[in-house]
Design a protein around this motif. Structure first.
Motif, short mmCIF file in Angstrom:
data_model
loop_
_atom_site.label_atom_id
_atom_site.label_comp_id
_atom_site.label_asym_id
_atom_site.label_seq_id
_atom_site.Cartn_x
_atom_site.Cartn_y
_atom_site.Cartn_z
N ALA A 128 16.20 13.64 19.81
CA ALA A 128 16.23 12.86 18.57
C ALA A 128 15.03 13.23 17.70
CB ALA A 128 16.21 11.36 18.88
N THR A 167 16.28 8.68 7.78
CA THR A 167 16.45 7.94 9.04
C THR A 167 17.75 7.15 9.03
OG1 THR A 167 14.04 7.75 9.27
CG2 THR A 167 15.38 6.27 10.61
N ARG A 173 15.59 17.75 15.17
CA ARG A 173 15.52 17.72 13.71
C ARG A 173 14.94 19.00 13.12
NH1 ARG A 173 19.10 14.01 12.94
NH2 ARG A 173 18.74 12.30 14.39
N PHE A 196 15.79 5.78 19.08
CA PHE A 196 16.41 6.82 18.26
C PHE A 196 15.85 6.78 16.84
CE2 PHE A 196 19.63 7.93 15.11
CZ PHE A 196 19.93 9.23 15.48
N TYR A 217 12.11 8.02 16.80
CA TYR A 217 12.03 9.47 16.93
C TYR A 217 12.47 10.15 15.63
CZ TYR A 217 11.35 9.57 22.04
OH TYR A 217 10.85 9.45 23.31
N THR A 218 13.55 9.66 15.05
CA THR A 218 14.09 10.26 13.83
C THR A 218 13.10 10.11 12.68
OG1 THR A 218 16.36 9.77 14.54
CG2 THR A 218 16.03 10.27 12.21
N CYS A 247 23.41 11.51 20.88
CA CYS A 247 22.48 10.39 21.12
C CYS A 247 23.26 9.08 21.11
CB CYS A 247 21.40 10.36 20.05
SG CYS A 247 20.20 11.71 20.15
N TYR A 289 24.98 8.43 14.51
CA TYR A 289 24.69 7.80 15.80
C TYR A 289 25.75 6.73 16.09
CZ TYR A 289 22.39 4.63 19.11
OH TYR A 289 22.11 3.82 20.18
N SER A 311 22.50 13.62 16.25
CA SER A 311 22.63 12.16 16.29
C SER A 311 23.86 11.73 17.08
CB SER A 311 22.74 11.60 14.86
OG SER A 311 21.67 12.06 14.07
#
Length: 198
Positions: free
Chosen positions: A108, A61, A112, A135, A138-139, A125, A68, A122
């Motif tokens: 997001a 993460t 993956r 974000f 979700y990750t 986003c 990001y 990323s």
């Protein structure tokens, strides 16, 4: 390159689970290489499976948060100029851009599970200034099953953990399909129940 990465990860092993978090915080270190190795450490008895999964998920993460931030504060021109230094290619950024435009903030999570966009997703986003907490959530939720999957394979393959990378895609697609379908069904169920209640 792989040898250098493995030497770096092996150095971080002395810091146990914190070392695993640190290794995955660097986006140039492929999770497909590190997590099966962590699984091998579980196989050897050096790590606990669930703690390795937790550490891998946290690191998995933190890593995307760096990309990001590059997308949010550096923008596309910055990435076009300096992306090559962190192994990001223009075509990968373009693919992630198209995917984000088509599916929105949910990428997001869903991105993956898809080869070719799972790392670079990323960036758009960040460029779209998606809420950083959303974000991260979700990750994290996406990285949890992915991490558990790779660590499990590394444990299962034992001394042959290096072969996980080559074999993972054939396992990953069915696993990803089940996860994605389950999430979609859950969302539809929640929406349907909400409509019936109102």
């Amino acid at each position: 390159m792989e040898g250098m990465i493995l030497s770096f990860v092996d150095f971080l092993k002395q810091f146990s689970y914190f070392g695993l978090v640190a290794a995955l915080t660097f986006e140039f270190v492929p999770a497909e290489l590190v997590l099966p190795l962590a699984g091998y450490w579980v196989y050897e008895g050096d790590m606990n499976y669930w703690l390795a999964v937790l550490a891998g998920t946290i690191g998995g993460t933190f890593g995307p948060l760096t990309l990001y931030a590059l997308g949010r504060y550096g923008g596309r021109p910055f990435l076009m100029k300096y992306g090559k230094y962190v192994l990001i290619k223009e075509k990968e950024i373009d693919a992630a851009d198209r995917f984000f435009e088509k599916y929105g903030a949910g990428v997001a999570f869903f991105g993956r599970f898809l080869p070719g966009v799972r790392t670079t997703i990323s960036i758009p986003c960040g460029m779209a200034k998606m809420n950083v907490w959303a974000f991260s959530m979700y990750t994290f939720i996406a990285m949890l099953p992915i991490t558990a999957f790779y660590v499990y394979l590394g444990q299962k393959f034992g001394p042959n953990w290096k072969s996980v990378g080559a074999r993972s895609e054939e396992y990953m697609l069915p696993v990803a399909a089940v996860i994605v379908v389950s999430v979609v069904l859950f969302i539809l169920f929640k929406k349907t129940r909400k409509k019936l209640a109102s």
